[in-house]
Design a protein around this motif. Structure first.
Motif, PDB file in Angstrom:
ATOM      1  N   VAL A   1       0.851  -1.192   0.000  1.00  0.00           N
ATOM      2  CA  VAL A   1       0.000   0.000   0.000  1.00  0.00           C
ATOM      3  C   VAL A   1       0.886   1.241   0.000  1.00  0.00           C
ATOM      4  O   VAL A   1       1.805   1.353   0.811  1.00  0.00           O
ATOM      5  N   GLY A   2       0.599   2.171  -0.908  1.00  0.00           N
ATOM      6  CA  GLY A   2       1.287   3.465  -0.921  1.00  0.00           C
ATOM      7  C   GLY A   2       2.785   3.366  -1.082  1.00  0.00           C
ATOM      8  O   GLY A   2       3.516   4.140  -0.453  1.00  0.00           O
ATOM      9  N   GLY A   3       3.269   2.437  -1.887  1.00  0.00           N
ATOM     10  CA  GLY A   3       4.699   2.319  -2.115  1.00  0.00           C
ATOM     11  C   GLY A   3       5.466   1.631  -1.001  1.00  0.00           C
ATOM     12  O   GLY A   3       6.700   1.652  -0.991  1.00  0.00           O
TER      13      GLY A   3
ATOM     14  N   ARG B   1       0.260   5.422   9.213  1.00  0.00           N
ATOM     15  CA  ARG B   1      -0.603   4.445   9.886  1.00  0.00           C
ATOM     16  C   ARG B   1      -2.073   4.708   9.531  1.00  0.00           C
ATOM     17  O   ARG B   1      -2.823   3.778   9.239  1.00  0.00           O
ATOM     18  N   ALA B   2      -2.474   5.962   9.517  1.00  0.00           N
ATOM     19  CA  ALA B   2      -3.855   6.319   9.186  1.00  0.00           C
ATOM     20  C   ALA B   2      -4.194   5.903   7.755  1.00  0.00           C
ATOM     21  O   ALA B   2      -5.287   5.391   7.492  1.00  0.00           O
ATOM     22  N   GLY B   3      -3.254   6.086   6.834  1.00  0.00           N
ATOM     23  CA  GLY B   3      -3.474   5.673   5.451  1.00  0.00           C
ATOM     24  C   GLY B   3      -3.622   4.172   5.324  1.00  0.00           C
ATOM     25  O   GLY B   3      -4.462   3.677   4.567  1.00  0.00           O
ATOM     26  N   TYR B   4      -2.822   3.436   6.079  1.00  0.00           N
ATOM     27  CA  TYR B   4      -2.908   1.974   6.077  1.00  0.00           C
ATOM     28  C   TYR B   4      -4.267   1.535   6.617  1.00  0.00           C
ATOM     29  O   TYR B   4      -4.933   0.680   6.028  1.00  0.00           O
TER      30      TYR B   4
ATOM     31  N   GLU C   1      -7.048   2.120   4.112  1.00  0.00           N
ATOM     32  CA  GLU C   1      -6.974   1.218   2.961  1.00  0.00           C
ATOM     33  C   GLU C   1      -7.296  -0.232   3.323  1.00  0.00           C
ATOM     34  O   GLU C   1      -8.025  -0.920   2.619  1.00  0.00           O
ATOM     35  N   VAL C   2      -6.766  -0.721   4.433  1.00  0.00           N
ATOM     36  CA  VAL C   2      -6.830  -2.142   4.774  1.00  0.00           C
ATOM     37  C   VAL C   2      -7.957  -2.472   5.750  1.00  0.00           C
ATOM     38  O   VAL C   2      -8.485  -3.587   5.733  1.00  0.00           O
ATOM     39  N   GLU C   3      -8.309  -1.526   6.617  1.00  0.00           N
ATOM     40  CA  GLU C   3      -9.312  -1.743   7.665  1.00  0.00           C
ATOM     41  C   GLU C   3      -8.983  -2.969   8.521  1.00  0.00           C
ATOM     42  O   GLU C   3      -9.769  -3.907   8.634  1.00  0.00           O
ATOM     43  N   PRO C   4      -7.796  -2.970   9.144  1.00  0.00           N
ATOM     44  CA  PRO C   4      -7.382  -4.120   9.951  1.00  0.00           C
ATOM     45  C   PRO C   4      -8.178  -4.196  11.252  1.00  0.00           C
ATOM     46  O   PRO C   4      -8.696  -3.187  11.734  1.00  0.00           O
TER      47      PRO C   4
ATOM     48  N   PHE D   1      -3.764  -3.324  16.671  1.00  0.00           N
ATOM     49  CA  PHE D   1      -2.771  -4.083  15.919  1.00  0.00           C
ATOM     50  C   PHE D   1      -1.447  -3.332  15.916  1.00  0.00           C
ATOM     51  O   PHE D   1      -1.393  -2.148  16.218  1.00  0.00           O
ATOM     52  N   HIS D   2      -0.387  -4.052  15.584  1.00  0.00           N
ATOM     53  CA  HIS D   2       0.934  -3.453  15.405  1.00  0.00           C
ATOM     54  C   HIS D   2       1.193  -3.377  13.910  1.00  0.00           C
ATOM     55  O   HIS D   2       0.819  -4.276  13.163  1.00  0.00           O
ATOM     56  N   LEU D   3       1.864  -2.324  13.479  1.00  0.00           N
ATOM     57  CA  LEU D   3       2.143  -2.124  12.067  1.00  0.00           C
ATOM     58  C   LEU D   3       3.625  -1.849  11.867  1.00  0.00           C
ATOM     59  O   LEU D   3       4.213  -1.025  12.575  1.00  0.00           O
ATOM     60  N   PHE D   4       4.215  -2.544  10.900  1.00  0.00           N
ATOM     61  CA  PHE D   4       5.615  -2.357  10.546  1.00  0.00           C
ATOM     62  C   PHE D   4       5.712  -2.083   9.054  1.00  0.00           C
ATOM     63  O   PHE D   4       5.064  -2.753   8.254  1.00  0.00           O
ATOM     64  N   ARG D   5       6.510  -1.098   8.678  1.00  0.00           N
ATOM     65  CA  ARG D   5       6.859  -0.908   7.272  1.00  0.00           C
ATOM     66  C   ARG D   5       8.207  -1.576   7.076  1.00  0.00           C
ATOM     67  O   ARG D   5       8.957  -1.777   8.036  1.00  0.00           O
ATOM     68  N   THR D   6       8.508  -1.946   5.848  1.00  0.00           N
ATOM     69  CA  THR D   6       9.730  -2.702   5.609  1.00  0.00           C
ATOM     70  C   THR D   6      10.771  -1.878   4.865  1.00  0.00           C
ATOM     71  O   THR D   6      10.446  -1.015   4.060  1.00  0.00           O
ATOM     72  N   GLU D   7      12.016  -2.163   5.167  1.00  0.00           N
ATOM     73  CA  GLU D   7      13.169  -1.641   4.453  1.00  0.00           C
ATOM     74  C   GLU D   7      13.857  -2.861   3.861  1.00  0.00           C
ATOM     75  O   GLU D   7      14.330  -3.728   4.590  1.00  0.00           O
ATOM     76  N   LEU D   8      13.861  -2.969   2.534  1.00  0.00           N
ATOM     77  CA  LEU D   8      14.350  -4.162   1.858  1.00  0.00           C
ATOM     78  C   LEU D   8      15.865  -4.165   1.714  1.00  0.00           C
ATOM     79  O   LEU D   8      16.468  -3.155   1.351  1.00  0.00           O
TER      80      LEU D   8
END
Length: 163
Positions: free
Chosen positions: A56-58, A112-115, A118-121, A125-132
């Motif tokens: 979501v969102g890049g 977090r608000a955008g997630y 979009e997802v309606e979890p 919940f806990h949220l993590f973005r990733t760094e590849l």
């Protein structure tokens, strides 16, 4: 010889650098809901857990239930490896896909608000973005070759073939 420092990038930067591989990887993760996340326990041994992911969102997002062991693992050591669900049988349409990197917890703010929008979890919940730091796709080509495509930030995809 000097060692090259591997920098991490978000999903959008990877997709811009390698759009064809990114599309295949995203399709593999989109084919099934549940995937396998590997984290490191306090003693350094691996832990694998089921997980749903979202693009979501890049960003590639990892959402988790409150107090789960994988949350505690990632807070202590953010390194992870994420394996796409291979599906039924041995066909693995699209190949076997793995993403490695670091997970950064997102506790508030616009991301977090955008997630959530979009997802309606389920809450909380806990949220993590990733760094590849690495993306790997392994597949069989022409029923003859085992092909591995390996990408790391700042490098082109390396393709390895063997019979």
């Amino acid at each position: 010889m000097t060692a090259r420092r591997t920098t991490a990038v978000n999903w959008a930067a990877f997709a811009e650098a390698e759009p064809d591989l990114a599309r295949v990887v995203e399709d593999r993760f989109g084919a099934f809901t549940h995937h396998v996340l590997a984290t490191l326990r306090k003693d350094g041994s691996p832990r694998t857990s089921g997980l749903e992911v979202r693009f979501v969102g890049g960003e590639l997002w990892l959402g988790m239930m409150p107090g789960s062991l994988k949350v505690l693992d990632l807070r202590r050591d953010p390194r992870f490896s994420l394996q796409a669900n291979p599906g039924e049988g041995t066909g693995m349409g699209g190949g076997d896909v793995r993403i490695s990197g670091r997970a950064v917890e997102v506790e508030d703010g616009e991301a977090r608000a955008g997630y959530v929008k979009e997802v309606e979890p389920p809450q909380p919940f806990h949220l993590f973005r990733t760094e590849l730091t690495e993306v790997v796709r392994t597949c069989v080509e022409d029923d003859t070759y085992l092909v591995a495509q390996v990408w790391k930030p700042g490098e082109p995809v390396r393709t390895l073939k063997r019979t």
